[in-house]
Design a protein around this motif. Structure first.
Motif, PDB file in Angstrom:
ATOM      1  N   THR A  86       6.687  -5.156  -8.073  1.00  0.00           N
ATOM      2  CA  THR A  86       5.985  -3.888  -8.779  1.00  0.00           C
ATOM      3  C   THR A  86       4.576  -4.027  -8.332  1.00  0.00           C
ATOM      4  O   THR A  86       3.810  -4.977  -8.447  1.00  0.00           O
ATOM      5  N   TRP A  87       4.213  -2.780  -7.397  1.00  0.00           N
ATOM      6  CA  TRP A  87       2.858  -2.472  -6.894  1.00  0.00           C
ATOM      7  C   TRP A  87       2.155  -1.578  -7.973  1.00  0.00           C
ATOM      8  O   TRP A  87       2.798  -0.735  -8.604  1.00  0.00           O
ATOM      9  N   ASN A  88       0.949  -1.916  -8.421  1.00  0.00           N
ATOM     10  CA  ASN A  88       0.244  -1.263  -9.232  1.00  0.00           C
ATOM     11  C   ASN A  88       0.596  -1.138 -10.492  1.00  0.00           C
ATOM     12  O   ASN A  88       1.117   0.013 -11.165  1.00  0.00           O
ATOM     13  N   PRO A  89       0.869  -2.208 -11.334  1.00  0.00           N
ATOM     14  CA  PRO A  89       1.768  -2.265 -12.419  1.00  0.00           C
ATOM     15  C   PRO A  89       1.171  -1.531 -13.678  1.00  0.00           C
ATOM     16  O   PRO A  89       0.490  -1.898 -14.516  1.00  0.00           O
ATOM     17  N   LEU A  90       1.387  -0.227 -13.806  1.00  0.00           N
ATOM     18  CA  LEU A  90       0.894   0.637 -14.763  1.00  0.00           C
ATOM     19  C   LEU A  90       1.560   0.097 -16.222  1.00  0.00           C
ATOM     20  O   LEU A  90       0.804   0.145 -17.324  1.00  0.00           O
ATOM     21  N   ARG A  91       2.638  -0.271 -16.075  1.00  0.00           N
ATOM     22  CA  ARG A  91       3.314  -0.927 -17.210  1.00  0.00           C
ATOM     23  C   ARG A  91       3.474  -2.526 -16.828  1.00  0.00           C
ATOM     24  O   ARG A  91       4.552  -2.963 -16.131  1.00  0.00           O
ATOM     25  N   GLU A  92       2.591  -3.211 -17.471  1.00  0.00           N
ATOM     26  CA  GLU A  92       2.766  -4.647 -17.331  1.00  0.00           C
ATOM     27  C   GLU A  92       3.815  -5.390 -17.757  1.00  0.00           C
ATOM     28  O   GLU A  92       4.299  -5.218 -18.931  1.00  0.00           O
ATOM     29  N   PRO A  93       4.585  -5.799 -16.918  1.00  0.00           N
ATOM     30  CA  PRO A  93       5.716  -7.018 -17.405  1.00  0.00           C
ATOM     31  C   PRO A  93       5.500  -7.953 -18.448  1.00  0.00           C
ATOM     32  O   PRO A  93       4.198  -8.443 -18.234  1.00  0.00           O
ATOM     33  N   ARG A  94       6.122  -8.253 -19.163  1.00  0.00           N
ATOM     34  CA  ARG A  94       5.973  -9.264 -20.210  1.00  0.00           C
ATOM     35  C   ARG A  94       5.697 -10.621 -19.414  1.00  0.00           C
ATOM     36  O   ARG A  94       6.122 -10.848 -18.493  1.00  0.00           O
ATOM     37  N   ALA A  95       4.762 -11.473 -20.017  1.00  0.00           N
ATOM     38  CA  ALA A  95       4.300 -12.566 -19.387  1.00  0.00           C
ATOM     39  C   ALA A  95       5.253 -13.575 -19.124  1.00  0.00           C
ATOM     40  O   ALA A  95       5.230 -14.235 -17.837  1.00  0.00           O
ATOM     41  N   ASP A  96       6.556 -13.821 -19.952  1.00  0.00           N
ATOM     42  CA  ASP A  96       7.197 -14.805 -19.653  1.00  0.00           C
ATOM     43  C   ASP A  96       8.211 -14.417 -18.510  1.00  0.00           C
ATOM     44  O   ASP A  96       9.254 -15.146 -17.992  1.00  0.00           O
ATOM     45  N   SER A 132      11.493   2.759  -7.444  1.00  0.00           N
ATOM     46  CA  SER A 132      11.294   3.761  -8.481  1.00  0.00           C
ATOM     47  C   SER A 132       9.853   4.129  -8.689  1.00  0.00           C
ATOM     48  O   SER A 132       8.806   3.069  -8.554  1.00  0.00           O
ATOM     49  N   TYR A 133       9.325   5.177  -8.663  1.00  0.00           N
ATOM     50  CA  TYR A 133       7.998   5.808  -8.835  1.00  0.00           C
ATOM     51  C   TYR A 133       7.522   6.259 -10.354  1.00  0.00           C
ATOM     52  O   TYR A 133       8.527   6.760 -10.889  1.00  0.00           O
ATOM     53  N   LEU A 134       6.608   5.570 -10.875  1.00  0.00           N
ATOM     54  CA  LEU A 134       6.043   6.191 -11.937  1.00  0.00           C
ATOM     55  C   LEU A 134       4.504   6.972 -11.825  1.00  0.00           C
ATOM     56  O   LEU A 134       3.730   6.264 -11.519  1.00  0.00           O
ATOM     57  N   VAL A 135       4.665   8.286 -12.121  1.00  0.00           N
ATOM     58  CA  VAL A 135       3.445   9.017 -11.979  1.00  0.00           C
ATOM     59  C   VAL A 135       2.970   9.344 -13.398  1.00  0.00           C
ATOM     60  O   VAL A 135       3.546  10.171 -14.068  1.00  0.00           O
ATOM     61  N   ALA A 136       1.796   8.791 -13.675  1.00  0.00           N
ATOM     62  CA  ALA A 136       1.212   9.130 -15.318  1.00  0.00           C
ATOM     63  C   ALA A 136      -0.058   9.691 -15.172  1.00  0.00           C
ATOM     64  O   ALA A 136      -0.843   9.663 -14.149  1.00  0.00           O
ATOM     65  N   GLU A 137       0.078  10.406 -15.925  1.00  0.00           N
ATOM     66  CA  GLU A 137      -1.290  11.492 -15.994  1.00  0.00           C
ATOM     67  C   GLU A 137      -2.394  10.553 -16.251  1.00  0.00           C
ATOM     68  O   GLU A 137      -2.592   9.666 -17.133  1.00  0.00           O
ATOM     69  N   GLY A 138      -3.332  10.985 -15.699  1.00  0.00           N
ATOM     70  CA  GLY A 138      -4.828  10.147 -15.573  1.00  0.00           C
ATOM     71  C   GLY A 138      -5.049   8.849 -14.952  1.00  0.00           C
ATOM     72  O   GLY A 138      -5.983   8.429 -14.946  1.00  0.00           O
ATOM     73  N   GLN A 139      -3.782   8.423 -14.259  1.00  0.00           N
ATOM     74  CA  GLN A 139      -3.899   7.449 -13.525  1.00  0.00           C
ATOM     75  C   GLN A 139      -4.234   7.692 -11.866  1.00  0.00           C
ATOM     76  O   GLN A 139      -3.887   8.791 -11.551  1.00  0.00           O
ATOM     77  N   TYR A 174      -4.466   8.278  -4.934  1.00  0.00           N
ATOM     78  CA  TYR A 174      -4.291   9.915  -4.648  1.00  0.00           C
ATOM     79  C   TYR A 174      -5.354  10.287  -3.876  1.00  0.00           C
ATOM     80  O   TYR A 174      -5.245  11.078  -2.755  1.00  0.00           O
ATOM     81  N   ALA A 175      -6.634  10.040  -4.156  1.00  0.00           N
ATOM     82  CA  ALA A 175      -7.773  10.657  -3.736  1.00  0.00           C
ATOM     83  C   ALA A 175      -7.971   9.999  -2.158  1.00  0.00           C
ATOM     84  O   ALA A 175      -8.297  11.020  -1.343  1.00  0.00           O
ATOM     85  N   ASP A 176      -7.639   8.869  -1.983  1.00  0.00           N
ATOM     86  CA  ASP A 176      -7.711   8.209  -0.698  1.00  0.00           C
ATOM     87  C   ASP A 176      -6.704   8.859  -0.005  1.00  0.00           C
ATOM     88  O   ASP A 176      -7.138   9.104   1.454  1.00  0.00           O
ATOM     89  N   VAL A 177      -5.534   9.166  -0.447  1.00  0.00           N
ATOM     90  CA  VAL A 177      -4.458   9.842   0.544  1.00  0.00           C
ATOM     91  C   VAL A 177      -5.095  11.195   0.963  1.00  0.00           C
ATOM     92  O   VAL A 177      -4.815  11.541   2.139  1.00  0.00           O
ATOM     93  N   ARG A 178      -5.618  12.046   0.060  1.00  0.00           N
ATOM     94  CA  ARG A 178      -5.991  13.377   0.550  1.00  0.00           C
ATOM     95  C   ARG A 178      -7.245  13.207   1.550  1.00  0.00           C
ATOM     96  O   ARG A 178      -7.456  14.288   2.291  1.00  0.00           O
ATOM     97  N   ARG A 179      -7.889  12.101   1.756  1.00  0.00           N
ATOM     98  CA  ARG A 179      -9.046  11.782   2.579  1.00  0.00           C
ATOM     99  C   ARG A 179      -8.216  11.548   3.897  1.00  0.00           C
ATOM    100  O   ARG A 179      -9.070  11.573   4.920  1.00  0.00           O
ATOM    101  N   TYR A 180      -7.152  11.183   3.852  1.00  0.00           N
ATOM    102  CA  TYR A 180      -6.416  10.688   5.337  1.00  0.00           C
ATOM    103  C   TYR A 180      -6.557  11.724   6.355  1.00  0.00           C
ATOM    104  O   TYR A 180      -6.075  12.935   5.975  1.00  0.00           O
TER     105      TYR A 180
END
Length: 428
Positions: free
Chosen positions: A343-353, A311-318, A181-187
């Motif tokens: 998935t880009w930037n997997p804040l919720r990591e999919p299970r390994a299998d 699908s977008y996930l906007v999580a506080e503190g990320q 988000y910070a990088d986007v603000r600098r665009y």
């Protein structure tokens, strides 16, 4: 420039491939790629399906006709078939059970009309802000009011609601540019406004119908030699040509070299040999991010949302959102397969299998200073006797996407006597 030249192209992302196709029609081109396969398809994965083995593009490359005019023209000229896709989106915040904003697309021929799923007043308010940003942005671009300011500065002068900025504008663009988000603000404000107002709302999403592997093969058709698993470690220009040194110590000599790699990689290759360019390239930063291909719908907020494949996930503190694409909904050949996601930037990591593939990518970052460096680099590359040429999405004004990469390839090809065949047809 009418004589045939021996040209080395280092790197085979879309910039290198575009340069290879354009230059290969007039010159003797050798392309060098350090991976085992040309760059745009280097991280693709093979998947066994009911219909046989399918190749999945990693990352999934899509484009809007309204913004990517030259990419579309290149694909048409090279015979790359294109197919309409659907990337309507749904936005979730944290662990909330319901989305705060969602839209679907109504497809009308080549056009796509977004329809907001308005379950609450907040979603309608965001939709109004999207339209206001379009109108205000077009007016400000035309009047020059967005010139020379960052997006953060623009938003301070033209306030929009936090629901729109924090909930839609920043997450959407962070995913498009794979940055924070910070990088986007600098665009630069101009770059982002141009992207969102130049036909983006209604032009629809497209993809290479048969995937990146097919596009790569067609774009390499005019190339005389492709050398994969060939790492270039240094480039030495001279008055009569360019020496390209390989990791094994061998050298090849060419009339020109096109460096179609990231700016920091190009800088390392020419350190001490092209100091002015190296200093400018040093002002173009980059960021690394991760993409995961998986079959874990439980890691997607809200699960599968019919009609809204992204699908977008906007999580506080990320620092950035998580963005997931439901591949079955956007790639027709996968429609009947088990649920598949990228998935880009997997804040919720999919299970390994459930993980089918994982890759890390670099993307240039853009700021007012980097754009000033790009402008100076463009002037430097216009020198008549220059034999080193810097090609990439970073090397043109605007957002470092497929379109700017093709524009960069076009500029170099024109200087070397191989202008794009569509350049006089009105395509910009």
């Amino acid at each position: 420039m009418s004589a045939t030249h021996r040209i080395a192209i280092i790197g085979s992302g879309i910039a290198g491939l575009g340069a290879a196709w354009l230059l290969g029609r007039e010159h003797e081109v050798t392309l060098f790629e350090r991976h085992d396969a040309p760059g745009m398809g280097a991280f693709n994965i093979s998947l066994e399906t009911a219909g046989g083995c399918r190749r999945i593009d990693v990352p999934l490359r899509v484009f809007k006709a309204g913004y990517y005019a030259n990419l579309c023209a290149l694909y048409r000229a090279a015979g790359v078939a294109m197919q309409a896709s659907d990337h309507a989106a749904v936005y979730y915040r944290g662990d909330g059970p319901s989305p705060y904003f969602r839209y679907r697309n109504l497809h009308l021929g080549r056009w796509s009309l977004p329809l907001v799923a308005a379950r609450n007043i907040g979603a309608l308010a965001i939709a109004r802000e999207v339209l206001r940003f379009q109108r205000q942005g077009r007016a400000d671009l035309a009047a020059g009011r967005a010139a020379g300011v960052s997006l953060a500065g623009y938003l301070e002068a033209r306030p929009f609601s936090d629901a729109f900025v924090e909930g839609v504008l920043l997450p959407t663009f962070a995913a498009i540019a794979t940055c924070s988000y910070a990088d986007v603000r600098r665009y630069p404000a101009e770059a982002i406004i141009d992207f969102f107002t130049r036909g983006s709302l209604l032009s629809g999403i497209w993809r290479a119908r048969f995937g990146a592997d097919d596009a790569v093969a067609r774009l390499l058709a005019p190339v005389q030699q492709v050398r994969c698993h060939s790492e270039v470690v240094a480039i030495h220009p001279g008055p009569e040509g360019v020496a390209v040194r390989m990791a094994d110590g061998s050298e090849q000599h060419f009339d020109h070299a096109v460096l179609a790699v990231q700016a920091h990689q190009a800088r390392e290759l020419v350190a001490g040999q092209d100091p002015h360019a190296a200093a400018l390239l040093a002002r173009i930063p980059h960021v690394t991010s991760e993409v995961v291909v998986h079959s874990a719908p439980e890691s997607i907020p809200g699960g599968i949302t019919p009609g809204s494949p992204v699908s977008y996930l906007v999580a506080e503190g990320q620092a950035a959102p998580m963005a997931s694409i439901h591949l079955n909904a956007v790639v027709p050949a996968l429609a009947a397969e088990r649920p598949l996601f990228q998935t880009w930037n997997p804040l919720r990591e999919p299970r390994a299998d459930a993980v089918l593939g994982r890759a890390r990518f670099e993307r240039p970052l853009v700021s007012l200073d980097s754009q000033a460096a790009v402008a100076d680099l463009g002037r430097l590359q216009s020198e008549r006797q220059r034999r080193l040429h810097y090609c990439g999405s970073y090397a043109m004004p605007g957002i470092p996407l497929l379109e700017s990469a093709v524009q960069s390839a076009m500029a170099i090809a024109e200087r070397l006597g191989a202008p794009a065949p569509w350049a006089d047809s009105g395509t910009e």
